[in-house]
Design a protein around this motif. Structure first.
Motif, PDB file in Angstrom:
ATOM      1  N   ASN A  77     -39.248   0.738 -20.765  1.00 38.65           N
ATOM      2  CA  ASN A  77     -40.029   1.204 -21.916  1.00 38.65           C
ATOM      3  C   ASN A  77     -39.903   2.718 -22.089  1.00 38.65           C
ATOM      4  O   ASN A  77     -39.787   3.217 -23.210  1.00 38.65           O
ATOM      5  CB  ASN A  77     -41.507   0.837 -21.752  1.00 38.65           C
ATOM      6  CG  ASN A  77     -41.736  -0.659 -21.857  1.00 38.65           C
ATOM      7  OD1 ASN A  77     -40.845  -1.400 -22.287  1.00 38.65           O
ATOM      8  ND2 ASN A  77     -42.907  -1.116 -21.438  1.00 38.65           N
ATOM      9  N   PHE A 128     -37.516  -7.418 -23.045  1.00 39.35           N
ATOM     10  CA  PHE A 128     -37.325  -6.472 -24.140  1.00 39.35           C
ATOM     11  C   PHE A 128     -36.868  -7.238 -25.362  1.00 39.35           C
ATOM     12  O   PHE A 128     -36.325  -8.342 -25.254  1.00 39.35           O
ATOM     13  CB  PHE A 128     -36.302  -5.406 -23.772  1.00 39.35           C
ATOM     14  CG  PHE A 128     -35.007  -5.975 -23.272  1.00 39.35           C
ATOM     15  CD1 PHE A 128     -34.014  -6.361 -24.166  1.00 39.35           C
ATOM     16  CD2 PHE A 128     -34.788  -6.145 -21.913  1.00 39.35           C
ATOM     17  CE1 PHE A 128     -32.833  -6.905 -23.710  1.00 39.35           C
ATOM     18  CE2 PHE A 128     -33.594  -6.687 -21.452  1.00 39.35           C
ATOM     19  CZ  PHE A 128     -32.619  -7.073 -22.351  1.00 39.35           C
ATOM     20  N   ASP A 149     -35.208  -3.339 -29.321  1.00 44.79           N
ATOM     21  CA  ASP A 149     -35.352  -2.281 -28.313  1.00 44.79           C
ATOM     22  C   ASP A 149     -33.995  -1.900 -27.720  1.00 44.79           C
ATOM     23  O   ASP A 149     -33.676  -0.719 -27.552  1.00 44.79           O
ATOM     24  CB  ASP A 149     -36.282  -2.746 -27.188  1.00 44.79           C
ATOM     25  CG  ASP A 149     -37.684  -3.020 -27.703  1.00 44.79           C
ATOM     26  OD1 ASP A 149     -38.056  -2.405 -28.721  1.00 44.79           O
ATOM     27  OD2 ASP A 149     -38.388  -3.842 -27.100  1.00 44.79           O
ATOM     28  N   LYS A 168     -39.800  -0.071 -33.403  1.00 39.32           N
ATOM     29  CA  LYS A 168     -40.450  -0.129 -32.099  1.00 39.32           C
ATOM     30  C   LYS A 168     -41.954  -0.390 -32.243  1.00 39.32           C
ATOM     31  O   LYS A 168     -42.507  -1.229 -31.548  1.00 39.32           O
ATOM     32  CB  LYS A 168     -40.195   1.196 -31.373  1.00 39.32           C
ATOM     33  CG  LYS A 168     -40.935   1.369 -30.061  1.00 39.32           C
ATOM     34  CD  LYS A 168     -40.289   0.560 -28.960  1.00 39.32           C
ATOM     35  CE  LYS A 168     -41.138   0.628 -27.688  1.00 39.32           C
ATOM     36  NZ  LYS A 168     -40.971  -0.574 -26.865  1.00 39.32           N
TER      37      LYS A 168
END
Lengths: 241, 298
Positions: free
Chosen positions: B12, B140, B144, B213
């Protein structure tokens, strides 16, 4: 080749050039001497387009039979393109660019790869040290080497008129001799030179003609040999020898 | 708290960091070439995000086309800002440009509110981009990974452009000495404009990423990423592109790990933590991690 007619230049509020006229003939070496603050650097910056003259003309004739162009209103980058190259005060080396990039940026307007490679080779022949140090950062060179780089970079633009601002500044006497010998060699290959010098002895020894600038005005001019004999010049600029 | 959780936080952090880096690179390029701290840079992110919204959700254009248009739009906005606001005050003291950039920023935000309303909008990418993958316990979304990969490609592209091309050489020469660059025949107006165009294109595409995002955009969204990317650029050493990339990742990782590894009660302090990190790094390395010691740098 270069004919400056009565130019007046202000730098902010200061009246730095108060009606200067001078001439540089094709193939000559002409020196501009004078004390600090006399306006020498301003003169050169005005010719190359970094400063604007309030009035007056700067006629430049790139080719012997070509037309005369008034460059006094032209931008610096267009003036370079006419073969008038100004090597600035303090050399102006790009310290974070490599030696090779410094040379290539000198030929920025030349997009012909082959010609560029040839010019690069020529400059490295004149100044072998530059070829040896081609990958080093410009800022890592010594003062003398930086001066070589500055002159080499100027040559990369294939100048017809080369303008140098205090090339001897901060250099030892042997390096200065060496440098002036190279400048003379460049001159015999057809490049006209206008140089500003604090080192009047050196300038008068190598130049064909010279101008003395005092407080923004030309006070004396003539063949270097005559000026070197002149009582006032000797007292003021040659240490009274 | 297990290793999978930590790995997840690191991923992240890298995703967030790559977005900071995208914006920070432009910040740094613009600062490097004309010593301007361009606070309007973050608002180009907002414009990029709204361009994406319009093209993607309203017009339904295909994704690669959207990316291309957003890059171009960012570049155009950058050129417009440079020509309209900063070129007329070239040569003015540094602080004048800084204030002008704040003015441009406030204007862009208010134009956004005027024409788009302050209402946040949902920013939904199609399902194939939202699909979640699990690799070694780390999950994810496709988008991403897209953010990370395209950011890395653009970073490499920019580094190559700056170091290997004629334009890049002109940009570096102009950054170091504008007068001497002119004496070399470099058209500095065009070079500065190109710098704004490239930096702003990257900010525009960062807007697309930001929307993808976080899923929500509004006309004031550019302020915080702009400010944090400025911090990232300063941490890395302002003026240095590798520094901006490094600073972006350092900041993204630090921020996410701060929120992820400390008890949830502290997570409201994430922005305070970002600035604390800045102060800490500048105390140890006043020029940033990769910055050089140049006298007239802010």
């Amino acid at each position: 080749m270069l004919e400056i007619r009565d130019i007046h230049v202000y730098r902010g509020q200061t009246y730095v050039l108060q009606g200067v006229s001078l001439e540089v003939g094709r193939g000559e070496i002409v020196a501009l001497i004078g004390a600090n603050g006399a306006g020498k650097t301003s003169m050169l910056r005005t010719i190359s387009g970094l400063l604007r003259a309030k009035s007056g003309q700067i006629m430049y004739q790139p080719d012997a039979n070509g037309e005369k162009i008034d460059i006094s209103r032209m931008s610096a980058e267009r003036i370079v393109n006419l073969g008038l190259c100004h090597c600035p005060e303090g050399r102006g080396i790009f310290s974070q660019l490599s030696v090779r990039e410094n040379l290539l940026v000198g030929a920025y307007l030349n997009k012909d790869k082959q010609a560029l490679a040839d010019d690069y080779k020529n400059v490295c022949e004149i100044f072998p040290i530059l070829g040896e140090r081609s990958d080093q950062a410009g800022g890592s060179l010594s003062g003398g080497e930086q001066e070589m780089l500055a002159v080499g970079r100027a040559l990369m633009s294939r100048p017809r008129l080369l303008i140098l601002d205090e090339p001897s500044l901060g250099l030892g006497p042997i390096i200065v001799d060496n440098l002036f010998a190279i400048l003379r060699q460049i001159n015999t290959q057809g490049v006209t030179i206008l140089l500003v010098e604090q080192n009047a002895v050196m300038a008068l020894e190598y130049a064909d003609r010279a101008y003395v600038l005092e407080n923004g005005r030309v006070t004396l001019s003539g063949p270097s040999r005559e000026l070197a004999e002149d009582e006032n010049v000797r007292r003021a600029y040659l240490g009274g020898l | 708290m297990n290793t999978e959780y930590i790995a997840q936080q690191i991923v992240n952090g890298l995703i967030l960091g790559s977005m900071y880096a995208m914006v920070a690179m432009g910040f740094s390029m613009i600062y490097g070439i004309i010593r301007l701290i361009n606070f309007a840079h973050g608002d180009v992110v907002m414009i990029g995000a709204f361009c994406t919204l319009g093209l993607f959700q309203v017009l339904g254009a295909p994704f690669p086309l959207v990316a291309l248009v957003v890059l171009t739009a960012g570049a155009l906005v950058g050129i417009l800002i440079e020509k309209g606001a900063f070129r007329p005050m070239r040569g003015a003291p540094q602080v004048t440009g800084f204030i002008a950039s704040l003015a441009v920023s406030i204007m862009l935000q208010n134009l956004g509110i005027l024409f788009l309303t302050a209402q946040p909008r949902n920013f939904a990418f199609p399902d194939y981009l939202q699909k979640v993958h699990h690799v070694a316990g780390v999950s994810f979304r496709v988008v991403d990974m897209g953010i990370m990969v395209s950011a890395l490609i653009l970073m490499c592209g920019l580094v190559l452009l700056v170091n290997k091309t004629r334009l890049g050489m002109a940009m570096r020469a102009t950054a170091e000495n504008i007068d001497v660059a002119r004496l070399m025949g470099i058209n500095i107006n065009r070079t500065i404009m190109a710098t704004f165009a490239i930096g702003s294109a990257l900010a525009g595409i960062a807007g697309l990423m930001w929307g993808g995002k976080f899923g929500q955009i509004d006309p004031l969204m550019g302020f915080v990423p702009g400010l944090k990317s400025f911090v990232a650029a300063v941490i890395g050493g302002v003026g240095s592109i590798p520094g901006a990339i490094l600073g972006g990742f350092v900041l993204g990782l630090a921020e996410v790990l701060f929120v992820g590894l400390l008890p949830p009660i502290y997570s409201a302090f994430r922005d305070a933590f970002v600035f604390f990190t800045l102060i800490l790094i500048l105390l140890i390395l006043p020029n940033g991690i990769l910055g050089r010691n140049l006298e007239d740098r802010a």
